[in-house]
Every structure is written in C-alpha cells, then in structure tokens.
Write a protein that holds these residues in place. Structure first.
Motif, PDB file in Angstrom:
ATOM      1  N   ASP A 205      10.716  19.028   6.532  1.00 47.15           N
ATOM      2  CA  ASP A 205      11.703  18.629   5.523  1.00 47.15           C
ATOM      3  C   ASP A 205      11.576  19.464   4.256  1.00 47.15           C
ATOM      4  O   ASP A 205      12.580  19.843   3.642  1.00 47.15           O
ATOM      5  CB  ASP A 205      11.554  17.142   5.188  1.00 47.15           C
ATOM      6  CG  ASP A 205      12.045  16.242   6.308  1.00 47.15           C
ATOM      7  OD1 ASP A 205      12.791  16.733   7.175  1.00 47.15           O
ATOM      8  OD2 ASP A 205      11.667  15.049   6.314  1.00 47.15           O
ATOM      9  N   ALA A 206      10.328  19.773   3.864  1.00 44.99           N
ATOM     10  CA  ALA A 206      10.121  20.600   2.673  1.00 44.99           C
ATOM     11  C   ALA A 206      10.622  22.022   2.919  1.00 44.99           C
ATOM     12  O   ALA A 206      11.235  22.638   2.035  1.00 44.99           O
ATOM     13  CB  ALA A 206       8.644  20.620   2.298  1.00 44.99           C
ATOM     14  N   PHE A 207      10.360  22.543   4.107  1.00 47.61           N
ATOM     15  CA  PHE A 207      10.864  23.868   4.474  1.00 47.61           C
ATOM     16  C   PHE A 207      12.386  23.890   4.445  1.00 47.61           C
ATOM     17  O   PHE A 207      13.001  24.793   3.859  1.00 47.61           O
ATOM     18  CB  PHE A 207      10.369  24.261   5.864  1.00 47.61           C
ATOM     19  CG  PHE A 207      11.298  25.192   6.597  1.00 47.61           C
ATOM     20  CD1 PHE A 207      11.389  26.527   6.230  1.00 47.61           C
ATOM     21  CD2 PHE A 207      12.093  24.721   7.644  1.00 47.61           C
ATOM     22  CE1 PHE A 207      12.264  27.385   6.902  1.00 47.61           C
ATOM     23  CE2 PHE A 207      12.954  25.573   8.311  1.00 47.61           C
ATOM     24  CZ  PHE A 207      13.045  26.911   7.944  1.00 47.61           C
ATOM     25  N   LYS A 208      13.001  22.900   5.078  1.00 51.16           N
ATOM     26  CA  LYS A 208      14.463  22.846   5.149  1.00 51.16           C
ATOM     27  C   LYS A 208      15.080  22.747   3.763  1.00 51.16           C
ATOM     28  O   LYS A 208      16.097  23.392   3.465  1.00 51.16           O
ATOM     29  CB  LYS A 208      14.900  21.667   6.023  1.00 51.16           C
ATOM     30  CG  LYS A 208      16.405  21.562   6.230  1.00 51.16           C
ATOM     31  CD  LYS A 208      16.752  20.407   7.163  1.00 51.16           C
ATOM     32  CE  LYS A 208      18.258  20.275   7.338  1.00 51.16           C
ATOM     33  NZ  LYS A 208      18.604  19.127   8.239  1.00 51.16           N
ATOM     34  N   ALA A 209      14.466  21.948   2.894  1.00 48.92           N
ATOM     35  CA  ALA A 209      14.977  21.789   1.530  1.00 48.92           C
ATOM     36  C   ALA A 209      14.902  23.112   0.771  1.00 48.92           C
ATOM     37  O   ALA A 209      15.849  23.492   0.065  1.00 48.92           O
ATOM     38  CB  ALA A 209      14.201  20.706   0.794  1.00 48.92           C
ATOM     39  N   GLN A 210      13.777  23.831   0.914  1.00 53.07           N
ATOM     40  CA  GLN A 210      13.628  25.110   0.211  1.00 53.07           C
ATOM     41  C   GLN A 210      14.593  26.153   0.757  1.00 53.07           C
ATOM     42  O   GLN A 210      15.239  26.878  -0.009  1.00 53.07           O
ATOM     43  CB  GLN A 210      12.191  25.634   0.321  1.00 53.07           C
ATOM     44  CG  GLN A 210      11.985  26.966  -0.417  1.00 53.07           C
ATOM     45  CD  GLN A 210      10.568  27.493  -0.300  1.00 53.07           C
ATOM     46  OE1 GLN A 210       9.625  26.723  -0.100  1.00 53.07           O
ATOM     47  NE2 GLN A 210      10.406  28.794  -0.404  1.00 53.07           N
ATOM     48  N   PHE A 211      14.691  26.237   2.073  1.00 55.36           N
ATOM     49  CA  PHE A 211      15.575  27.217   2.694  1.00 55.36           C
ATOM     50  C   PHE A 211      17.024  26.962   2.285  1.00 55.36           C
ATOM     51  O   PHE A 211      17.753  27.891   1.911  1.00 55.36           O
ATOM     52  CB  PHE A 211      15.433  27.166   4.213  1.00 55.36           C
ATOM     53  CG  PHE A 211      16.135  28.279   4.947  1.00 55.36           C
ATOM     54  CD1 PHE A 211      15.425  29.390   5.385  1.00 55.36           C
ATOM     55  CD2 PHE A 211      17.492  28.212   5.218  1.00 55.36           C
ATOM     56  CE1 PHE A 211      16.058  30.419   6.066  1.00 55.36           C
ATOM     57  CE2 PHE A 211      18.137  29.232   5.899  1.00 55.36           C
ATOM     58  CZ  PHE A 211      17.433  30.346   6.330  1.00 55.36           C
ATOM     59  N   SER A 212      17.442  25.694   2.349  1.00 50.43           N
ATOM     60  CA  SER A 212      18.817  25.350   1.994  1.00 50.43           C
ATOM     61  C   SER A 212      19.108  25.663   0.535  1.00 50.43           C
ATOM     62  O   SER A 212      20.166  26.217   0.199  1.00 50.43           O
ATOM     63  CB  SER A 212      19.075  23.868   2.269  1.00 50.43           C
ATOM     64  OG  SER A 212      18.993  23.575   3.650  1.00 50.43           O
ATOM     65  N   ALA A 213      18.172  25.327  -0.333  1.00 53.20           N
ATOM     66  CA  ALA A 213      18.356  25.592  -1.758  1.00 53.20           C
ATOM     67  C   ALA A 213      18.452  27.090  -2.017  1.00 53.20           C
ATOM     68  O   ALA A 213      19.294  27.555  -2.806  1.00 53.20           O
ATOM     69  CB  ALA A 213      17.219  24.984  -2.562  1.00 53.20           C
ATOM     70  N   ALA A 214      17.589  27.860  -1.359  1.00 54.38           N
ATOM     71  CA  ALA A 214      17.624  29.313  -1.534  1.00 54.38           C
ATOM     72  C   ALA A 214      18.949  29.883  -1.051  1.00 54.38           C
ATOM     73  O   ALA A 214      19.556  30.737  -1.716  1.00 54.38           O
ATOM     74  CB  ALA A 214      16.463  29.958  -0.783  1.00 54.38           C
ATOM     75  N   ALA A 215      19.426  29.407   0.107  1.00 50.74           N
ATOM     76  CA  ALA A 215      20.680  29.901   0.662  1.00 50.74           C
ATOM     77  C   ALA A 215      21.869  29.569  -0.236  1.00 50.74           C
ATOM     78  O   ALA A 215      22.750  30.401  -0.460  1.00 50.74           O
ATOM     79  CB  ALA A 215      20.896  29.319   2.063  1.00 50.74           C
ATOM     80  N   LYS A 216      21.884  28.362  -0.746  1.00 51.92           N
ATOM     81  CA  LYS A 216      23.004  27.932  -1.584  1.00 51.92           C
ATOM     82  C   LYS A 216      23.039  28.652  -2.920  1.00 51.92           C
ATOM     83  O   LYS A 216      24.094  28.736  -3.564  1.00 51.92           O
ATOM     84  CB  LYS A 216      22.919  26.417  -1.814  1.00 51.92           C
ATOM     85  CG  LYS A 216      23.127  25.581  -0.560  1.00 51.92           C
ATOM     86  CD  LYS A 216      22.857  24.106  -0.811  1.00 51.92           C
ATOM     87  CE  LYS A 216      22.957  23.298   0.470  1.00 51.92           C
ATOM     88  NZ  LYS A 216      22.660  21.849   0.249  1.00 51.92           N
TER      89      LYS A 216
END
Length: 217
Positions: free
Chosen positions: A118-129
């Motif tokens: 979940d922490a990985f997904k949150a960071q990846f999504s934030a970076a992408a956005k």
C-alpha cells in the motif's frame, strides 16, 4: 580471453513490437482508439526517429563530420528512451481482472524497501500524478544499490539513476489517456492499477536481478 557473442540490433534496424493483445483488450481502463493511436502512431514515431538518428550518426562517422552531434545525440536519447519504455509499457498491462497479484519476489522486495504494498502504491501513484508536464513513472531495479526505486521522469531521457532497469512503467503523457480521461490524469492513474500484469512484472524483476538485460525489452 573469452570472446563475447552477441546479436545486436543494427543501426536503423529497430522495429515496432506488436501488442500482446487486441486493441480493445484493456477496456474500459484504456479505450481501443487511444491504444491504437498510441501504439501505431506515437510509438512508431519513436522507432522511426531513432532509426533516423542512428543512420545519421553512421553517416557522420563515415564523413568524420560531427557538425550536428548535439542534435543527433539528443535524438538518440529521446527516441531510444521512448522506444524502450513503450516496449515495456505494453507488456506490463493485461485485460482487467486477469493481472493477478504481485509475485513472491516482487512483493518481498516492495515490502522490504517501501514498507508495504500500500505504501509503494501510494508513492508510485503520487509520483505519477505529479510528473510535471508529460513523462513517465518508473519502478526500477538498481543493481548498484540492490533494491527497487520509484523514479518520475518529466523528460523520459532524463530523471533516472544510471544503470536502473525498468520493471514497471506508467506512461503519463497526455496521449496515453486524453481521449477517455481528458485532463484528469489522476483518474487514469487510479484506474491503471486494474490492468497491471503482475506475472510480467515478476519476470522482469527476476531477469533484471539475474543480469539478463536483453530480456528487458
């Protein structure tokens, strides 16, 4: 001393890889028209311009005339990076509901470095956005550090760590999503997780770790 055998792509010999699925296979996350234009037009342009740059450099070496070296080196970096990243992008997506879940190694490595999926997904999504302008979000394996890393590249020939091998990539140029999502990049990023092909991500991670670099594309 051992002789290394290799089978390189000849200068100007790059080809557009076929999609591993039909144009409508990623719907409703990515519509068929967007996928067709993205693959046949945008990716093809990277391939064509990469070939042109390589052949121009062959000619320049033959004449010992490097007047346009800055331009050609930029073309090589920009179009080569675009070709590589797009070739990966197509393979790490699959029809909604068929992508499975992160493989054992992928999950272990993600949990170790990022703390949890979940922490990985949150960071990846934030970076992408939040990539400024157009660009990519990349989960890569860094053999120098021995761990995974999330990198955001506004210009895909930049924003990297030397030697990092892309494992999971997300194209956030507007042409990847604009027909369906308009200017709502965040909606595209959130929906994209439904079509990640985790089996392919696992394979790429293992190949990167084992040094099978030609399998990266």
């Amino acid at each position: 001393m051992d002789t290394i055998s290799f089978s390189p792509v000849n200068p100007g010999g790059h080809r557009l890889p076929p999609l591993p699925y039909a144009y409508d296979a990623l719907e409703p996350v990515i519509d068929a028209k967007t996928l067709e234009i993205h693959h046949n037009k945008h990716h093809q342009k990277y391939v064509d311009d990469l070939n042109k740059a390589e052949l121009a450099l062959v000619a320049a070496r033959g004449k010992n005339d490097f007047t346009y070296i800055n331009y050609l080196e930029n073309e090589l970096a920009f179009n080569g990076s675009g070709h590589i990243l797009h070739s990966i992008y197509w393979t790490i997506m699959t029809s909604p509901g068929t992508g499975g879940s992160p493989g054992t190694n992928t999950e272990n490595w993600i949990n170790w470095y990022f703390g949890s999926f979940d922490a990985f997904k949150a960071q990846f999504s934030a970076a992408a956005k939040n990539v400024e302008g157009s660009g990519w979000c990349i989960l890569g394996y860094n053999p120098a550090f021995g761990h995974l890393e999330i990198l955001a590249a506004e210009k895909h020939q930049n924003g990297t760590q030397w030697g990092v091998i892309p494992i999971l990539v997300l194209d956030v140029w507007e042409h990847a999503y604009y027909l369906k999502y308009k200017n709502l990049r965040a909606d595209y990023v959130d929906a994209w997780w439904k079509i990640v092909n985790w089996e392919e991500v696992e394979r790429r991670l293992l190949d990167a770790y084992r040094g099978k670099l030609r399998l990266i594309i």
